[in-house]
Design a protein around this motif. Structure first.
Motif, PDB file in Angstrom:
ATOM      1  N   PRO A   1      -3.602  -6.815 -10.608  1.00 22.98           N
ATOM      2  CA  PRO A   1      -4.510  -7.966 -10.739  1.00 22.98           C
ATOM      3  C   PRO A   1      -5.575  -7.963  -9.643  1.00 22.98           C
ATOM      4  N   SER A   2      -6.624  -8.738  -9.853  1.00 20.51           N
ATOM      5  CA  SER A   2      -7.770  -8.722  -8.942  1.00 20.51           C
ATOM      6  C   SER A   2      -7.459  -9.285  -7.563  1.00 20.51           C
ATOM      7  N   ASP A   3      -6.361 -10.049  -7.445  1.00 19.78           N
ATOM      8  CA  ASP A   3      -6.032 -10.610  -6.127  1.00 19.78           C
ATOM      9  C   ASP A   3      -5.145  -9.683  -5.304  1.00 19.78           C
ATOM     10  N   VAL A   4      -4.936  -8.457  -5.782  1.00 19.83           N
ATOM     11  CA  VAL A   4      -4.116  -7.477  -5.068  1.00 19.83           C
ATOM     12  C   VAL A   4      -4.997  -6.330  -4.590  1.00 19.83           C
ATOM     13  N   SER A   5      -4.869  -6.012  -3.304  1.00 24.08           N
ATOM     14  CA  SER A   5      -5.594  -4.899  -2.703  1.00 24.08           C
ATOM     15  C   SER A   5      -4.619  -3.761  -2.437  1.00 24.08           C
ATOM     16  N   PHE A   6      -4.906  -2.590  -2.993  1.00 24.32           N
ATOM     17  CA  PHE A   6      -4.034  -1.423  -2.808  1.00 24.32           C
ATOM     18  C   PHE A   6      -4.668  -0.463  -1.810  1.00 24.32           C
ATOM     19  N   VAL A   7      -3.865   0.019  -0.862  1.00 25.55           N
ATOM     20  CA  VAL A   7      -4.372   0.996   0.109  1.00 25.55           C
ATOM     21  C   VAL A   7      -3.386   2.149   0.255  1.00 25.55           C
ATOM     22  N   TYR A   8      -3.930   3.360   0.326  1.00 24.71           N
ATOM     23  CA  TYR A   8      -3.136   4.524   0.681  1.00 24.71           C
ATOM     24  C   TYR A   8      -3.152   4.660   2.202  1.00 24.71           C
ATOM     25  N   VAL A   9      -1.981   4.941   2.771  1.00 26.10           N
ATOM     26  CA  VAL A   9      -1.869   5.134   4.221  1.00 26.10           C
ATOM     27  C   VAL A   9      -1.180   6.472   4.456  1.00 26.10           C
ATOM     28  N   PRO A  10      -1.892   7.472   4.980  1.00 26.23           N
ATOM     29  CA  PRO A  10      -1.258   8.776   5.194  1.00 26.23           C
ATOM     30  C   PRO A  10      -0.208   8.723   6.300  1.00 26.23           C
TER      31      PRO A  10
ATOM     32  N   ALA B   1      -7.308  -8.646   4.018  1.00 24.37           N
ATOM     33  CA  ALA B   1      -8.513  -9.069   3.308  1.00 24.37           C
ATOM     34  C   ALA B   1      -8.289 -10.504   2.824  1.00 24.37           C
ATOM     35  N   THR B   2      -9.245 -11.368   3.079  1.00 21.57           N
ATOM     36  CA  THR B   2      -9.119 -12.782   2.735  1.00 21.57           C
ATOM     37  C   THR B   2      -8.838 -12.964   1.248  1.00 21.57           C
ATOM     38  N   GLY B   3      -7.773 -13.700   0.969  1.00 24.99           N
ATOM     39  CA  GLY B   3      -7.430 -14.008  -0.411  1.00 24.99           C
ATOM     40  C   GLY B   3      -6.753 -12.888  -1.166  1.00 24.99           C
ATOM     41  N   LYS B   4      -6.457 -11.788  -0.490  1.00 18.02           N
ATOM     42  CA  LYS B   4      -5.856 -10.636  -1.149  1.00 18.02           C
ATOM     43  C   LYS B   4      -4.409 -10.416  -0.703  1.00 18.02           C
ATOM     44  N   ILE B   5      -3.585  -9.955  -1.624  1.00 17.68           N
ATOM     45  CA  ILE B   5      -2.225  -9.517  -1.336  1.00 17.68           C
ATOM     46  C   ILE B   5      -2.260  -7.995  -1.276  1.00 17.68           C
ATOM     47  N   GLU B   6      -1.831  -7.441  -0.168  1.00 18.47           N
ATOM     48  CA  GLU B   6      -1.938  -5.988   0.009  1.00 18.47           C
ATOM     49  C   GLU B   6      -0.670  -5.255  -0.422  1.00 18.47           C
ATOM     50  N   VAL B   7      -0.878  -4.164  -1.125  1.00 16.02           N
ATOM     51  CA  VAL B   7       0.193  -3.203  -1.387  1.00 16.02           C
ATOM     52  C   VAL B   7      -0.246  -1.879  -0.776  1.00 16.02           C
ATOM     53  N   ALA B   8       0.578  -1.339   0.115  1.00 15.94           N
ATOM     54  CA  ALA B   8       0.252  -0.076   0.774  1.00 15.94           C
ATOM     55  C   ALA B   8       1.287   0.982   0.413  1.00 15.94           C
ATOM     56  N   GLU B   9       0.811   2.183   0.125  1.00 17.00           N
ATOM     57  CA  GLU B   9       1.729   3.317  -0.028  1.00 17.00           C
ATOM     58  C   GLU B   9       1.541   4.251   1.161  1.00 17.00           C
TER      59      GLU B   9
ATOM     60  N   VAL C   1       8.858   2.652   8.613  1.00 17.87           N
ATOM     61  CA  VAL C   1       8.796   3.769   7.664  1.00 17.87           C
ATOM     62  C   VAL C   1       9.368   5.020   8.317  1.00 17.87           C
ATOM     63  N   THR C   2      10.345   5.626   7.667  1.00 18.50           N
ATOM     64  CA  THR C   2      10.919   6.881   8.154  1.00 18.50           C
ATOM     65  C   THR C   2      10.787   8.008   7.133  1.00 18.50           C
ATOM     66  N   GLY C   3      10.319   7.688   5.932  1.00 19.68           N
ATOM     67  CA  GLY C   3      10.170   8.699   4.895  1.00 19.68           C
ATOM     68  C   GLY C   3       9.102   8.297   3.906  1.00 19.68           C
ATOM     69  N   THR C   4       8.719   9.246   3.082  1.00 17.82           N
ATOM     70  CA  THR C   4       7.696   8.991   2.071  1.00 17.82           C
ATOM     71  C   THR C   4       8.191   9.419   0.699  1.00 17.82           C
ATOM     72  N   PRO C   5       7.704   8.760  -0.371  1.00 10.48           N
ATOM     73  CA  PRO C   5       6.745   7.666  -0.367  1.00 10.48           C
ATOM     74  C   PRO C   5       7.401   6.335   0.009  1.00 10.48           C
ATOM     75  N   SER C   6       6.660   5.489   0.716  1.00 13.09           N
ATOM     76  CA  SER C   6       7.118   4.148   1.051  1.00 13.09           C
ATOM     77  C   SER C   6       6.078   3.147   0.578  1.00 13.09           C
ATOM     78  N   VAL C   7       6.552   2.057  -0.031  1.00 12.78           N
ATOM     79  CA  VAL C   7       5.669   0.997  -0.522  1.00 12.78           C
ATOM     80  C   VAL C   7       5.917  -0.259   0.302  1.00 12.78           C
ATOM     81  N   ILE C   8       4.846  -0.845   0.805  1.00 17.70           N
ATOM     82  CA  ILE C   8       4.933  -2.028   1.653  1.00 17.70           C
ATOM     83  C   ILE C   8       4.061  -3.119   1.049  1.00 17.70           C
ATOM     84  N   VAL C   9       4.648  -4.290   0.836  1.00 17.99           N
ATOM     85  CA  VAL C   9       3.931  -5.406   0.218  1.00 17.99           C
ATOM     86  C   VAL C   9       3.512  -6.408   1.279  1.00 17.99           C
ATOM     87  N   ASN C  10       2.201  -6.580   1.399  1.00 16.30           N
ATOM     88  CA  ASN C  10       1.575  -7.560   2.296  1.00 16.30           C
ATOM     89  C   ASN C  10       2.021  -7.430   3.750  1.00 16.30           C
TER      90      ASN C  10
END
Length: 258
Positions: free
Chosen positions: A119-128, A87-95, A219-228
């Protein structure tokens, strides 16, 4: 019930990436038994809450904290990594998570409030995680619920149904599509429509994308957090994972000149 469920899950906070991809099943290699109403009583929950009180999850007013994370120790650099949903201008955090995973259920009481304070410049997404069998069933259910506007309402409730109330089997067996659809019907979904949506082309496309993202991110296990899309967080505990993620988000913000 919700408070007791959260306290019970706190007993699993020291467990990291306890649910792994192995022949499509959850391999819960943990130092303690998964917390369920039968296995974790009030005493264990209270002790866990006391043990983890000294290591709370980071808050929006206290980011980042602690030492700068070290590559190879605190995180892994993902070669040619890309965000899951750029997403333009966003830093993504995915779980990357799995509803059937006890460690993910234990992580949710921390990452939920942490996500809400981003913060508003961070986009969080869940990824099954699509590790096969019942993992895939619940991954499809996640995206079916998302398409119907039910994901936010049902995310924590589904963890509770599997791990606390045990009205769904999760890793203890394999719930049918009808069983899963029945759960979502209590939140307003038509069960037949929900079941059909789980097998739809749109949901299949999303689950395939989720599987590919997890694979290319290592990713080989959960939960895993991935930044951008660039960093796969490690850490010594669940709160430490979030602390490291805060630092990596700040690093990405600085790189963008924000």
């Amino acid at each position: 019930m919700k408070t007791r469920f959260a306290m019970t899950l706190m007993a699993l906070l020291p467990i990291l990436a306890a649910c792994k991809a192995q022949d499509g099943t959850a391999n819960t290699a943990t130092p303690t038994e998964p917390a369920t109403p039968a296995a974790a009583g009030e005493t264990a929950a209270a002790a866990a809450a006391t043990e983890n009180a000294a290591a709370p999850s980071p808050s929006a007013s206290a980011r980042p904290t602690g030492p700068e994370p070290v590559a190879g120790t605190d995180y892994v650099v993902i070669e040619n990594g890309q965000p899951f949903q750029p997403a333009t201008g966003k830093i993504e955090v995915a779980e990357v998570f799995g509803y059937v995973c006890p460690a993910c259920a234990a992580f949710q009481p921390l990452i939920g409030p942490w996500k809400a304070g981003l913060p508003s410049d961070v986009s969080f997404v869940y990824v099954p995680a699509m590790f096969g069998n019942t993992w895939d069933d619940y991954g499809r259910a996640f995206y079916a619920a998302q398409s119907m506007g039910l994901q936010d309402k049902t995310h924590e409730a589904l963890y509770a149904a599997i791990h606390a109330q045990q009205t769904l089997k999760g890793e203890r067996g394999r719930d049918s599509v009808e069983d899963i659809a029945k759960f979502y019907s209590t939140f307003g979904a038509d069960p037949k429509q929900f079941a059909a949506t789980m097998s739809s082309f749109a949901v299949n496309a999303k689950t395939n994308a989720a599987k590919q993202f997890a694979q290319r991110s290592g990713v080989t296990g959960t939960p895993s957090v991935i930044v951008n899309g660039k960093y796969l967080v490690k850490g010594k505990s669940f709160p430490d994972m979030l602390r490291i993620a805060d630092h990596l988000v700040a690093r990405e913000r600085a790189a963008k000149g924000n």
